[in-house]
Write a protein that holds these residues in place. Structure first.
Motif, PDB file in Angstrom:
ATOM      1  N   VAL A 122       6.437 -43.992  42.740  1.00  0.00           N
ATOM      2  CA  VAL A 122       7.380 -44.292  41.665  1.00  0.00           C
ATOM      3  C   VAL A 122       8.741 -44.706  42.215  1.00  0.00           C
ATOM      4  CG1 VAL A 122       8.687 -43.170  39.798  1.00  0.00           C
ATOM      5  CG2 VAL A 122       6.219 -42.892  39.942  1.00  0.00           C
ATOM      6  N   GLU A 123       9.100 -44.210  43.390  1.00  0.00           N
ATOM      7  CA  GLU A 123      10.397 -44.546  43.977  1.00  0.00           C
ATOM      8  C   GLU A 123      10.582 -46.053  44.145  1.00  0.00           C
ATOM      9  OE1 GLU A 123      12.997 -42.491  44.650  1.00  0.00           O
ATOM     10  OE2 GLU A 123      11.771 -40.996  43.631  1.00  0.00           O
ATOM     11  N   ASN A 124       9.490 -46.803  44.260  1.00  0.00           N
ATOM     12  CA  ASN A 124       9.579 -48.256  44.444  1.00  0.00           C
ATOM     13  C   ASN A 124       9.604 -49.028  43.132  1.00  0.00           C
ATOM     14  OD1 ASN A 124       9.600 -48.429  47.351  1.00  0.00           O
ATOM     15  ND2 ASN A 124       7.549 -47.567  47.225  1.00  0.00           N
ATOM     16  N   TYR A 125       9.680 -48.340  42.021  1.00  0.00           N
ATOM     17  CA  TYR A 125       9.682 -48.987  40.710  1.00  0.00           C
ATOM     18  C   TYR A 125      10.876 -48.481  39.899  1.00  0.00           C
ATOM     19  CZ  TYR A 125       5.034 -50.468  41.977  1.00  0.00           C
ATOM     20  OH  TYR A 125       3.968 -51.043  42.635  1.00  0.00           O
ATOM     21  N   PRO A 126      12.052 -49.094  40.089  1.00  0.00           N
ATOM     22  CA  PRO A 126      13.265 -48.623  39.400  1.00  0.00           C
ATOM     23  C   PRO A 126      13.141 -48.660  37.874  1.00  0.00           C
ATOM     24  CG  PRO A 126      13.791 -50.388  40.958  1.00  0.00           C
ATOM     25  CD  PRO A 126      12.312 -50.205  40.975  1.00  0.00           C
ATOM     26  N   GLN A 127      12.415 -49.648  37.346  1.00  0.00           N
ATOM     27  CA  GLN A 127      12.252 -49.725  35.889  1.00  0.00           C
ATOM     28  C   GLN A 127      11.480 -48.508  35.378  1.00  0.00           C
ATOM     29  OE1 GLN A 127      10.219 -53.349  36.303  1.00  0.00           O
ATOM     30  NE2 GLN A 127      11.912 -54.623  35.550  1.00  0.00           N
ATOM     31  N   LEU A 128      10.484 -48.088  36.136  1.00  0.00           N
ATOM     32  CA  LEU A 128       9.688 -46.922  35.756  1.00  0.00           C
ATOM     33  C   LEU A 128      10.551 -45.666  35.818  1.00  0.00           C
ATOM     34  CD1 LEU A 128       7.058 -45.498  35.019  1.00  0.00           C
ATOM     35  CD2 LEU A 128       6.427 -45.559  37.434  1.00  0.00           C
ATOM     36  N   LYS A 129      11.339 -45.543  36.874  1.00  0.00           N
ATOM     37  CA  LYS A 129      12.212 -44.369  37.005  1.00  0.00           C
ATOM     38  C   LYS A 129      13.206 -44.303  35.845  1.00  0.00           C
ATOM     39  CE  LYS A 129      13.990 -43.389  40.966  1.00  0.00           C
ATOM     40  NZ  LYS A 129      14.627 -43.469  42.279  1.00  0.00           N
ATOM     41  N   ALA A 130      13.586 -45.473  35.307  1.00  0.00           N
ATOM     42  CA  ALA A 130      14.554 -45.519  34.207  1.00  0.00           C
ATOM     43  C   ALA A 130      13.897 -45.319  32.845  1.00  0.00           C
ATOM     44  CB  ALA A 130      15.289 -46.854  34.224  1.00  0.00           C
ATOM     45  N   ASP A 131      12.569 -45.395  32.768  1.00  0.00           N
ATOM     46  CA  ASP A 131      11.848 -45.247  31.512  1.00  0.00           C
ATOM     47  C   ASP A 131      12.044 -43.823  30.964  1.00  0.00           C
ATOM     48  OD1 ASP A 131       9.159 -44.329  30.109  1.00  0.00           O
ATOM     49  OD2 ASP A 131       9.354 -46.499  29.816  1.00  0.00           O
ATOM     50  N   ALA A 132      12.491 -43.718  29.712  1.00  0.00           N
ATOM     51  CA  ALA A 132      12.788 -42.406  29.112  1.00  0.00           C
ATOM     52  C   ALA A 132      11.539 -41.535  28.996  1.00  0.00           C
ATOM     53  CB  ALA A 132      13.437 -42.596  27.744  1.00  0.00           C
ATOM     54  N   ASN A 133      10.417 -42.145  28.608  1.00  0.00           N
ATOM     55  CA  ASN A 133       9.171 -41.361  28.485  1.00  0.00           C
ATOM     56  C   ASN A 133       8.743 -40.810  29.839  1.00  0.00           C
ATOM     57  OD1 ASN A 133       8.881 -41.684  25.723  1.00  0.00           O
ATOM     58  ND2 ASN A 133       7.687 -43.572  25.939  1.00  0.00           N
ATOM     59  N   PHE A 134       8.839 -41.636  30.858  1.00  0.00           N
ATOM     60  CA  PHE A 134       8.456 -41.184  32.187  1.00  0.00           C
ATOM     61  C   PHE A 134       9.387 -40.066  32.657  1.00  0.00           C
ATOM     62  CE2 PHE A 134       8.823 -41.212  36.803  1.00  0.00           C
ATOM     63  CZ  PHE A 134       7.492 -40.994  37.146  1.00  0.00           C
ATOM     64  N   ALA A 135      10.678 -40.227  32.420  1.00  0.00           N
ATOM     65  CA  ALA A 135      11.646 -39.205  32.835  1.00  0.00           C
ATOM     66  C   ALA A 135      11.356 -37.878  32.137  1.00  0.00           C
ATOM     67  CB  ALA A 135      13.070 -39.672  32.533  1.00  0.00           C
ATOM     68  N   LYS A 136      10.998 -37.931  30.846  1.00  0.00           N
ATOM     69  CA  LYS A 136      10.681 -36.701  30.115  1.00  0.00           C
ATOM     70  C   LYS A 136       9.400 -36.072  30.670  1.00  0.00           C
ATOM     71  CE  LYS A 136       9.913 -34.537  25.666  1.00  0.00           C
ATOM     72  NZ  LYS A 136       9.509 -33.366  26.350  1.00  0.00           N
ATOM     73  N   MET A 137       8.380 -36.885  30.915  1.00  0.00           N
ATOM     74  CA  MET A 137       7.130 -36.343  31.465  1.00  0.00           C
ATOM     75  C   MET A 137       7.361 -35.746  32.850  1.00  0.00           C
ATOM     76  SD  MET A 137       4.068 -38.876  30.274  1.00  0.00           S
ATOM     77  CE  MET A 137       4.958 -40.412  30.425  1.00  0.00           C
ATOM     78  N   GLN A 138       8.171 -36.415  33.652  1.00  0.00           N
ATOM     79  CA  GLN A 138       8.470 -35.903  34.982  1.00  0.00           C
ATOM     80  C   GLN A 138       9.222 -34.571  34.874  1.00  0.00           C
ATOM     81  OE1 GLN A 138      10.810 -38.530  37.458  1.00  0.00           O
ATOM     82  NE2 GLN A 138      10.011 -37.609  39.324  1.00  0.00           N
ATOM     83  N   ALA A 139      10.156 -34.479  33.939  1.00  0.00           N
ATOM     84  CA  ALA A 139      10.887 -33.216  33.735  1.00  0.00           C
ATOM     85  C   ALA A 139       9.943 -32.118  33.242  1.00  0.00           C
ATOM     86  CB  ALA A 139      12.027 -33.427  32.743  1.00  0.00           C
ATOM     87  N   ASP A 140       9.030 -32.471  32.322  1.00  0.00           N
ATOM     88  CA  ASP A 140       8.051 -31.494  31.831  1.00  0.00           C
ATOM     89  C   ASP A 140       7.149 -31.015  32.959  1.00  0.00           C
ATOM     90  OD1 ASP A 140       9.047 -31.690  29.265  1.00  0.00           O
ATOM     91  OD2 ASP A 140       7.425 -32.970  28.519  1.00  0.00           O
ATOM     92  N   LEU A 141       6.738 -31.936  33.809  1.00  0.00           N
ATOM     93  CA  LEU A 141       5.868 -31.575  34.927  1.00  0.00           C
ATOM     94  C   LEU A 141       6.612 -30.688  35.921  1.00  0.00           C
ATOM     95  CD1 LEU A 141       3.014 -31.965  35.975  1.00  0.00           C
ATOM     96  CD2 LEU A 141       3.823 -33.939  37.255  1.00  0.00           C
ATOM     97  N   THR A 142       7.863 -31.006  36.185  1.00  0.00           N
ATOM     98  CA  THR A 142       8.677 -30.177  37.077  1.00  0.00           C
ATOM     99  C   THR A 142       8.850 -28.776  36.496  1.00  0.00           C
ATOM    100  OG1 THR A 142       9.849 -32.116  37.922  1.00  0.00           O
ATOM    101  CG2 THR A 142      10.924 -29.983  38.221  1.00  0.00           C
ATOM    102  N   ASP A 143       9.103 -28.703  35.197  1.00  0.00           N
ATOM    103  CA  ASP A 143       9.223 -27.404  34.527  1.00  0.00           C
ATOM    104  C   ASP A 143       7.911 -26.620  34.635  1.00  0.00           C
ATOM    105  OD1 ASP A 143      10.461 -25.415  32.776  1.00  0.00           O
ATOM    106  OD2 ASP A 143       9.075 -26.179  31.242  1.00  0.00           O
ATOM    107  N   THR A 144       6.805 -27.303  34.446  1.00  0.00           N
ATOM    108  CA  THR A 144       5.494 -26.652  34.545  1.00  0.00           C
ATOM    109  C   THR A 144       5.241 -26.162  35.962  1.00  0.00           C
ATOM    110  OG1 THR A 144       4.650 -28.011  32.741  1.00  0.00           O
ATOM    111  CG2 THR A 144       3.015 -26.973  34.178  1.00  0.00           C
ATOM    112  N   GLU A 145       5.599 -26.965  36.949  1.00  0.00           N
ATOM    113  CA  GLU A 145       5.426 -26.544  38.348  1.00  0.00           C
ATOM    114  C   GLU A 145       6.240 -25.277  38.621  1.00  0.00           C
ATOM    115  OE1 GLU A 145       3.297 -27.719  40.540  1.00  0.00           O
ATOM    116  OE2 GLU A 145       2.654 -29.338  39.234  1.00  0.00           O
TER     117      GLU A 145
END
Length: 193
Positions: free
Chosen positions: A106-129
Protein backbone atom coordinates in the motif's frame (compact mmCIF):
# COMPACT_ATOMS: atom_id res chain seq x y z
CA UNK A 1 -11.78 -39.78 72.72
CA UNK A 2 -9.40 -36.84 72.14
CA UNK A 3 -7.66 -38.80 69.37
CA UNK A 4 -10.95 -39.24 67.54
CA UNK A 5 -11.66 -35.51 67.69
CA UNK A 6 -8.16 -34.73 66.44
CA UNK A 7 -8.57 -37.20 63.56
CA UNK A 8 -11.99 -35.77 62.70
CA UNK A 9 -10.60 -32.24 62.80
CA UNK A 10 -7.68 -33.27 60.60
CA UNK A 11 -10.04 -35.00 58.16
CA UNK A 12 -12.21 -31.87 58.06
CA UNK A 13 -9.17 -29.71 57.28
CA UNK A 14 -8.08 -32.06 54.47
CA UNK A 15 -11.60 -32.22 52.99
CA UNK A 16 -11.90 -28.45 53.29
CA UNK A 17 -8.56 -27.97 51.54
CA UNK A 18 -9.56 -30.33 48.72
CA UNK A 19 -12.86 -28.49 48.23
CA UNK A 20 -11.25 -25.04 48.21
CA UNK A 21 -8.44 -26.15 45.88
CA UNK A 22 -10.86 -27.92 43.53
CA UNK A 23 -13.00 -24.77 43.30
CA UNK A 24 -9.92 -22.63 42.65
CA UNK A 25 -8.84 -24.97 39.85
CA UNK A 26 -12.32 -24.87 38.31
CA UNK A 27 -12.29 -21.08 38.48
CA UNK A 28 -8.85 -20.85 36.88
CA UNK A 29 -9.77 -23.33 34.13
CA UNK A 30 -12.91 -21.34 33.35
CA UNK A 31 -10.92 -18.10 33.27
CA UNK A 32 -8.58 -19.69 30.69
CA UNK A 33 -11.58 -20.80 28.60
CA UNK A 34 -13.13 -17.35 28.80
CA UNK A 35 -9.84 -15.70 27.82
CA UNK A 36 -9.46 -18.06 24.85
CA UNK A 37 -12.99 -17.19 23.77
CA UNK A 38 -12.06 -13.48 23.87
CA UNK A 39 -9.11 -14.15 21.57
CA UNK A 40 -11.33 -16.04 19.14
CA UNK A 41 -13.87 -13.18 19.07
CA UNK A 42 -11.13 -10.70 18.19
CA UNK A 43 -9.63 -13.00 15.55
CA UNK A 44 -13.08 -13.41 13.95
CA UNK A 45 -13.42 -9.62 13.91
CA UNK A 46 -10.11 -9.44 12.04
CA UNK A 47 -11.18 -12.19 9.62
CA UNK A 48 -14.33 -10.19 8.84
CA UNK A 49 -12.34 -7.01 8.09
CA UNK A 50 -9.85 -8.61 5.72
CA UNK A 51 -12.09 -9.27 2.65
CA UNK A 52 -13.20 -5.62 2.49
CA UNK A 53 -9.61 -4.49 2.93
CA UNK A 54 -8.44 -6.78 0.10
CA UNK A 55 -11.24 -5.60 -2.19
CA UNK A 56 -10.35 -1.95 -1.57
CA UNK A 57 -6.67 -2.61 -2.31
CA UNK A 58 -7.64 -4.61 -5.39
CA UNK A 59 -9.45 -1.55 -6.75
CA UNK A 60 -6.24 0.48 -6.66
CA UNK A 61 -3.61 -2.21 -7.08
CA UNK A 62 -5.35 -5.05 -8.88
CA UNK A 63 -2.18 -6.17 -10.60
CA UNK A 64 -0.66 -7.09 -7.21
CA UNK A 65 -2.60 -10.34 -7.33
CA UNK A 66 0.02 -12.53 -5.66
CA UNK A 67 0.05 -10.50 -2.45
CA UNK A 68 -3.73 -10.25 -2.35
CA UNK A 69 -4.14 -13.99 -2.92
CA UNK A 70 -1.66 -14.80 -0.15
CA UNK A 71 -3.66 -12.64 2.29
CA UNK A 72 -6.91 -14.37 1.32
CA UNK A 73 -5.27 -17.81 1.57
CA UNK A 74 -3.72 -17.06 4.99
CA UNK A 75 -7.09 -15.75 6.23
CA UNK A 76 -8.82 -18.94 5.09
CA UNK A 77 -6.25 -21.15 6.79
CA UNK A 78 -6.44 -19.14 10.02
CA UNK A 79 -10.24 -19.31 10.04
CA UNK A 80 -10.22 -23.05 9.40
CA UNK A 81 -7.71 -23.77 12.16
CA UNK A 82 -9.56 -24.82 15.29
CA UNK A 83 -6.63 -26.62 16.86
CA UNK A 84 -4.76 -25.95 20.06
CA UNK A 85 -3.33 -22.50 20.86
CA UNK A 86 0.11 -23.38 19.44
CA UNK A 87 -1.41 -24.43 16.12
CA UNK A 88 -3.60 -21.37 15.95
CA UNK A 89 -0.64 -19.15 16.80
CA UNK A 90 1.19 -20.47 13.72
CA UNK A 91 -1.82 -19.69 11.50
CA UNK A 92 -2.22 -16.25 13.02
CA UNK A 93 1.48 -15.51 12.55
CA UNK A 94 1.20 -16.39 8.85
CA UNK A 95 -1.83 -14.13 8.52
CA UNK A 96 -0.01 -11.26 10.24
CA UNK A 97 2.95 -11.71 7.90
CA UNK A 98 0.72 -11.50 4.82
CA UNK A 99 -1.06 -8.44 6.20
CA UNK A 100 2.35 -6.86 6.77
CA UNK A 101 3.13 -7.52 3.09
CA UNK A 102 -0.21 -5.99 2.10
CA UNK A 103 0.48 -2.80 4.04
CA UNK A 104 4.00 -2.63 2.58
CA UNK A 105 2.40 -2.83 -0.86
CA UNK A 106 0.00 0.00 0.00
CA UNK A 107 2.93 2.36 0.63
CA UNK A 108 3.42 2.56 -3.16
CA UNK A 109 -0.15 3.71 -3.80
CA UNK A 110 -0.66 7.24 -2.39
CA UNK A 111 -4.23 7.41 -3.71
CA UNK A 112 -5.09 4.25 -1.79
CA UNK A 113 -3.47 5.58 1.39
CA UNK A 114 -5.62 8.72 1.00
CA UNK A 115 -8.85 6.74 0.49
CA UNK A 116 -11.15 7.34 3.50
CA UNK A 117 -12.62 3.81 3.44
CA UNK A 118 -9.18 2.26 3.36
CA UNK A 119 -7.97 4.51 6.19
CA UNK A 120 -10.97 3.50 8.32
CA UNK A 121 -10.46 -0.21 7.61
CA UNK A 122 -6.77 0.11 8.39
CA UNK A 123 -7.61 1.87 11.68
CA UNK A 124 -10.19 -0.83 12.51
CA UNK A 125 -7.65 -3.54 11.76
CA UNK A 126 -5.02 -1.82 13.91
CA UNK A 127 -7.55 -1.54 16.74
CA UNK A 128 -8.39 -5.23 16.36
CA UNK A 129 -4.71 -6.18 16.41
CA UNK A 130 -4.32 -4.24 19.66
CA UNK A 131 -7.36 -6.01 21.12
CA UNK A 132 -5.88 -9.38 20.13
CA UNK A 133 -2.62 -8.46 21.87
CA UNK A 134 -4.49 -7.49 25.04
CA UNK A 135 -6.61 -10.64 24.91
CA UNK A 136 -3.46 -12.72 24.35
CA UNK A 137 -1.78 -11.16 27.39
CA UNK A 138 -4.85 -11.84 29.55
CA UNK A 139 -5.11 -15.41 28.24
CA UNK A 140 -1.43 -16.13 28.86
CA UNK A 141 -1.72 -14.68 32.38
CA UNK A 142 -4.70 -16.92 33.06
CA UNK A 143 -2.80 -19.92 31.70
CA UNK A 144 0.15 -19.05 33.92
CA UNK A 145 -2.07 -18.92 37.01
CA UNK A 146 -3.72 -22.25 36.19
CA UNK A 147 -0.41 -23.93 35.41
CA UNK A 148 1.11 -22.75 38.68
CA UNK A 149 -1.83 -24.14 40.64
CA UNK A 150 -1.66 -27.44 38.72
CA UNK A 151 2.08 -27.77 39.40
CA UNK A 152 2.46 -26.49 42.97
CA UNK A 153 2.43 -28.85 45.92
CA UNK A 154 0.02 -29.76 47.49
CA UNK A 155 -2.55 -28.40 44.99
CA UNK A 156 -0.97 -30.63 42.33
CA UNK A 157 -2.31 -33.66 44.25
CA UNK A 158 -5.85 -32.35 43.95
CA UNK A 159 -5.29 -31.36 40.31
CA UNK A 160 -3.99 -34.82 39.44
CA UNK A 161 -6.83 -36.52 41.31
CA UNK A 162 -9.48 -34.55 39.38
CA UNK A 163 -7.66 -34.58 36.00
CA UNK A 164 -6.79 -30.89 35.81
CA UNK A 165 -4.00 -30.37 33.28
CA UNK A 166 -1.80 -27.49 32.25
CA UNK A 167 -3.05 -25.22 29.49
CA UNK A 168 -0.99 -24.09 26.50
CA UNK A 169 0.24 -20.55 26.11
CA UNK A 170 -0.71 -18.62 22.98
CA UNK A 171 2.57 -17.16 21.81
CA UNK A 172 4.98 -16.96 18.93
CA UNK A 173 7.53 -19.68 18.42
CA UNK A 174 11.09 -18.34 18.53
CA UNK A 175 11.65 -18.98 14.78
CA UNK A 176 8.34 -17.32 13.88
CA UNK A 177 9.10 -14.33 16.09
CA UNK A 178 12.43 -13.86 14.33
CA UNK A 179 10.82 -14.28 10.90
CA UNK A 180 8.04 -11.82 11.78
CA UNK A 181 10.60 -9.19 12.80
CA UNK A 182 12.42 -9.28 9.46
CA UNK A 183 11.58 -6.58 6.92
CA UNK A 184 9.10 -7.60 4.24
CA UNK A 185 10.53 -7.81 0.75
CA UNK A 186 8.07 -6.61 -1.89
CA UNK A 187 8.99 -7.09 -5.55
CA UNK A 188 6.52 -5.16 -7.70
CA UNK A 189 8.13 -6.17 -10.95
CA UNK A 190 7.55 -9.90 -10.48
CA UNK A 191 3.89 -9.56 -9.45
CA UNK A 192 2.55 -7.62 -12.44
CA UNK A 193 0.63 -9.43 -15.17
Amino acid sequence: MDVIWILLALAAVVVGYVIVTFNQLVSLRNRVREAWSDIQVQMKRRYDLIPNLVETVKGYAGHERGTLESVVKARGEAMANTGDPASQARSENMLQATLKSLFALVENYPQLKADANFAKMQADLTDTENRIKMARRYYNGSVRDLNIKVEQFPSNLVARQFSFVQAQFFELDEDEAVAASRPVRVDFGAQRS
